[in-house]
Motif scaffolding. Sequence first.
Motif, mmCIF file in Angstrom:
data_model
loop_
_atom_site.group_PDB
_atom_site.id
_atom_site.type_symbol
_atom_site.label_atom_id
_atom_site.label_comp_id
_atom_site.label_asym_id
_atom_site.label_seq_id
_atom_site.Cartn_x
_atom_site.Cartn_y
_atom_site.Cartn_z
ATOM 1 N N TRP A 51 -1.339 -75.297 34.158
ATOM 2 C CA TRP A 51 -0.200 -75.828 33.455
ATOM 3 C C TRP A 51 -0.812 -76.550 32.191
ATOM 4 O O TRP A 51 -1.998 -76.871 32.194
ATOM 5 C CB TRP A 51 0.657 -76.854 34.178
ATOM 6 C CG TRP A 51 -0.060 -78.151 34.797
ATOM 7 C CD1 TRP A 51 -0.596 -79.170 34.081
ATOM 8 C CD2 TRP A 51 -0.784 -77.988 36.010
ATOM 9 N NE1 TRP A 51 -1.181 -80.019 34.849
ATOM 10 C CE2 TRP A 51 -1.658 -79.471 36.160
ATOM 11 C CE3 TRP A 51 -0.644 -77.400 37.129
ATOM 12 C CZ2 TRP A 51 -2.235 -79.802 37.074
ATOM 13 C CZ3 TRP A 51 -1.435 -77.924 38.195
ATOM 14 C CH2 TRP A 51 -2.183 -79.006 38.133
ATOM 15 N N ARG A 78 2.048 -68.944 34.260
ATOM 16 C CA ARG A 78 3.028 -69.582 33.867
ATOM 17 C C ARG A 78 4.229 -69.556 34.957
ATOM 18 O O ARG A 78 4.246 -68.700 35.834
ATOM 19 C CB ARG A 78 3.654 -68.444 32.870
ATOM 20 C CG ARG A 78 5.007 -68.879 32.232
ATOM 21 C CD ARG A 78 5.239 -67.925 31.093
ATOM 22 N NE ARG A 78 6.654 -68.218 30.638
ATOM 23 C CZ ARG A 78 7.511 -67.154 29.959
ATOM 24 N NH1 ARG A 78 6.949 -66.273 29.757
ATOM 25 N NH2 ARG A 78 8.608 -67.809 29.730
ATOM 26 N N THR A 82 8.319 -73.888 33.357
ATOM 27 C CA THR A 82 7.788 -73.808 32.060
ATOM 28 C C THR A 82 8.593 -72.989 31.137
ATOM 29 O O THR A 82 8.572 -72.838 30.109
ATOM 30 C CB THR A 82 6.198 -73.744 31.825
ATOM 31 O OG1 THR A 82 5.873 -72.590 32.282
ATOM 32 C CG2 THR A 82 5.667 -74.916 32.282
#
Length: 87
Positions: A51, A78, A82
């Motif tokens: 992250w 990912r 996000t």
Amino acid sequence: MHTTPRLNFINLRGSKREAGLTRKMARVLIYYARLLRYAAAAEAKIFHILWNNKFEFIDRTLVVLYYKLLGKKVVLTRTTSTQGRET
């Protein structure tokens, strides 16, 4: 996964105790200094980023560029948390 050979988990952040603005800024600078120093010294050829921090430009652009200049490959995970923040 913590017992997998040749797979290292490293805490470069240290403590996350409550702190004032000055201490928080110092913690962030110390974190990036540790991260850059580790990347330069590590034998690892692949860096897996789980992250980003709050400073996405630094993490997604400057730090990744630094890794590439060192000859490292970058893998970014990912997550769904996000996905909505992309511009």
